[in-house]
Design an enzyme around this catalytic site. Structure first.
Site, short mmCIF file in Angstrom:
data_model
loop_
_atom_site.label_atom_id
_atom_site.label_comp_id
_atom_site.label_asym_id
_atom_site.label_seq_id
_atom_site.Cartn_x
_atom_site.Cartn_y
_atom_site.Cartn_z
N GLY A 49 9.20 8.09 -1.18
CA GLY A 49 9.79 8.43 -2.48
C GLY A 49 9.26 9.72 -3.06
O GLY A 49 10.02 10.56 -3.54
N SER A 106 16.53 -0.13 2.41
CA SER A 106 16.02 -0.21 1.03
C SER A 106 15.29 1.06 0.60
O SER A 106 14.99 1.23 -0.58
CB SER A 106 15.09 -1.41 0.89
OG SER A 106 13.92 -1.21 1.67
N LEU A 162 16.63 4.07 0.95
CA LEU A 162 17.59 5.15 0.69
C LEU A 162 17.94 5.32 -0.79
O LEU A 162 18.49 6.34 -1.19
CB LEU A 162 18.87 4.93 1.51
CG LEU A 162 18.63 4.89 3.03
CD1 LEU A 162 19.94 4.57 3.76
CD2 LEU A 162 18.06 6.20 3.54
N GLN A 163 17.60 4.33 -1.60
CA GLN A 163 17.84 4.41 -3.05
C GLN A 163 17.03 5.55 -3.68
O GLN A 163 17.34 6.03 -4.75
CB GLN A 163 17.48 3.03 -3.65
CG GLN A 163 17.32 2.96 -5.15
CD GLN A 163 15.87 2.72 -5.53
OE1 GLN A 163 14.95 3.03 -4.78
NE2 GLN A 163 15.66 2.15 -6.72
N ASN A 181 -0.15 3.21 -1.41
CA ASN A 181 -1.14 2.15 -1.47
C ASN A 181 -2.51 2.71 -1.80
O ASN A 181 -2.81 3.88 -1.53
CB ASN A 181 -1.17 1.37 -0.14
CG ASN A 181 -1.58 2.28 1.00
OD1 ASN A 181 -2.76 2.51 1.22
ND2 ASN A 181 -0.61 2.83 1.70
N CYS A 208 -12.71 9.40 -10.63
CA CYS A 208 -13.01 9.55 -12.06
C CYS A 208 -11.94 8.79 -12.86
O CYS A 208 -12.20 8.31 -13.96
CB CYS A 208 -12.99 11.02 -12.47
SG CYS A 208 -14.30 12.03 -11.74
N CYS A 232 3.73 -2.09 -4.81
CA CYS A 232 3.92 -2.93 -3.64
C CYS A 232 5.40 -3.12 -3.36
O CYS A 232 6.25 -2.75 -4.15
CB CYS A 232 3.25 -4.28 -3.85
SG CYS A 232 1.47 -4.13 -4.05
N CYS A 251 -19.22 9.02 -11.87
CA CYS A 251 -18.15 8.69 -10.92
C CYS A 251 -18.74 8.31 -9.56
O CYS A 251 -19.60 9.01 -9.03
CB CYS A 251 -17.23 9.89 -10.77
SG CYS A 251 -16.04 9.74 -9.42
N CYS A 294 -17.57 11.51 -7.19
CA CYS A 294 -18.07 12.88 -7.34
C CYS A 294 -19.23 12.99 -8.31
O CYS A 294 -19.70 14.10 -8.60
CB CYS A 294 -16.93 13.81 -7.79
SG CYS A 294 -16.39 13.53 -9.49
ZN ZN Z 1 -14.96 11.74 -9.59
#
Ligand code: ZN
Length: 379
Positions: free
Chosen positions: A151, A179, A181-182, A241, A286, A300, A357, A360
């Site tokens: 997509g 499914s 192709l929408q 995902n 972050c 999903c 974080c 990083c």
């Molecule tokens: Zn970060």
């Protein structure tokens, strides 16, 4: 016409112009960018006639210096010369017969930057001063990796190919399903069952045969992620995902490749840029420090999405990618742009780098890439 008050000739031959240029005169090629890309007199400075009043001061601060103007056939250069005289330049001469005669006389030229196909194909870029020939050459030399030919990847791949990105690397292990192709407009009804990367390659080759499309029908994993994205200038995240996103984020951080993030859910989407080359840039973690529990993970197979939504978000990602390659504008670094299709609203959230974080932050430890089981199947 303004009356001629001095004895300076208004026109000279190309051969005389070359001699004067070698003596220090400034030769201005006043044709449009799109014309000049096919070739220009050696050492001429390109400046479209309409740009002269805006840019001439920086090119020629001295009103007493000698300026020669040249165009295609010698008409526009006469007008350009007149403009320069009105701007106060005292020694301006036009080259009779223009570039056509310059070439016919066998005088030195700089070889074409673009062939006829490229000059036409990219003419609307060449007309933009912010892109122009220099920017188009950057696009043509650029390598962009697209994770996912679905997509988000569909609009991104189409417009990147149209823009003339030199190398597009497509990474996706799925096959085209009805499914898809929408919203996944790279593909076609007749190609259901085909590997998505192959279907995409066919579409992109038809749109712009100049683009080199590399395809990898494999899933991004700990063992291949660096090898697949290394040596690219920008990576576009069109993954569906979370495990892939975390893997991609870690690799882009380590390889210092800017990552253009995008995600969609139902009627909303978001975009940002994580640029590990910049000290102030946040990373994906972050924003989302840890992967969500499987049952909370959106995107999903069972989650719906308005078909046009990934089109909009994927194109915002593409716009960011092109800006990064061209080095223009303000990238979405440190900002999360959220779009709501139902309200037709954009909202921008500040997204600073998080000192704590796990990706990083100062205490973050990289202990190798991890393959996490996929939370859900591909949509
Ligand atoms: Zn970060």
């Amino acid at each position: 016409m303004v009356a001629v008050r001095d004895d300076t000739p208004r026109e000279i031959t190309p051969r005389e112009a070359l001699q004067r240029q070698q003596g220090g005169a400034l030769l201005l090629d006043v044709r449009e960018d799109a014309e000049r890309v096919a070739g220009t007199p050696a050492n001429a400075v390109g400046i479209a006639r309409g740009e002269i009043p805006v840019r001439i001061d920086e090119l020629a601060p001295d009103r007493d210096g000698e300026i020669l103007t040249i165009c295609a056939s010698g008409r526009r250069s006469l007008l350009a010369a007149e403009t320069l005289r009105q701007l106060g330049y005292r020694h301006v001469v036009s080259v009779a017969g223009g570039f056509q005669r310059w070439q016919a006389d066998g005088l030195p030229v700089v070889e074409q930057l673009f062939d006829a196909d490229a000059a036409q194909r990219y003419s609307r870029h060449l007309l933009l001063p912010e892109v122009g020939a220099t920017g188009q050459l950057k696009l043509n030399a650029a390598k962009i990796a697209l994770i996912g030919a679905g997509g988000l990847g569909s609009p991104a791949a189409l417009y990147l190919a149209a823009a003339g990105i030199g190398t597009l690397t497509l990474i996706d292990d799925d096959k085209v399903e009805k499914s898809n192709l929408q919203r996944q407009v790279l593909h076609a009804d007749a190609r259901i069952g085909m590997a998505k990367v192959e279907s995409a390659r066919q579409t992109l080759a038809a749109l712009n045969p100049r683009v080199q499309v590399r395809t990898h029908a494999e899933r991004l994993r700990a063992g291949n992620v660096e090898a697949l994205i290394r040596e690219h200038d920008v990576v576009i995240d069109g993954a569906d995902n979370f495990p892939t996103r975390y893997l991609l984020d870690a690799a882009c951080r380590r390889l210092k490749i800017p990552l253009v993030y995008g995600a969609v859910h139902r009627f909303t989407g978001q975009v940002s840029v994580f640029d590990a080359r910049r000290e102030d840039s946040p990373c994906y973690r972050c924003l989302f420090p840890q992967p969500p529990a499987a049952e909370d993970a959106p995107n999903c197979a069972e989650a719906g999405v308005l078909g046009v939504l990934p089109g909009i978000i994927g194109l915002l990602q593409t716009s960011e990618a092109l800006k990064l390659i061209l080095g223009i504008g303000a990238p979405l670094v440190g900002r999360l742009l959220c779009f709501d299709a139902l309200g037709a609203t954009f909202r921008e959230l500040r997204l600073p780098r998080d000192a704590q974080c796990p990706g990083c932050g100062a205490t973050a430890i990289f202990s190798g890439y991890e393959d996490v089981e996929h939370a859900c199947a591909a949509p």
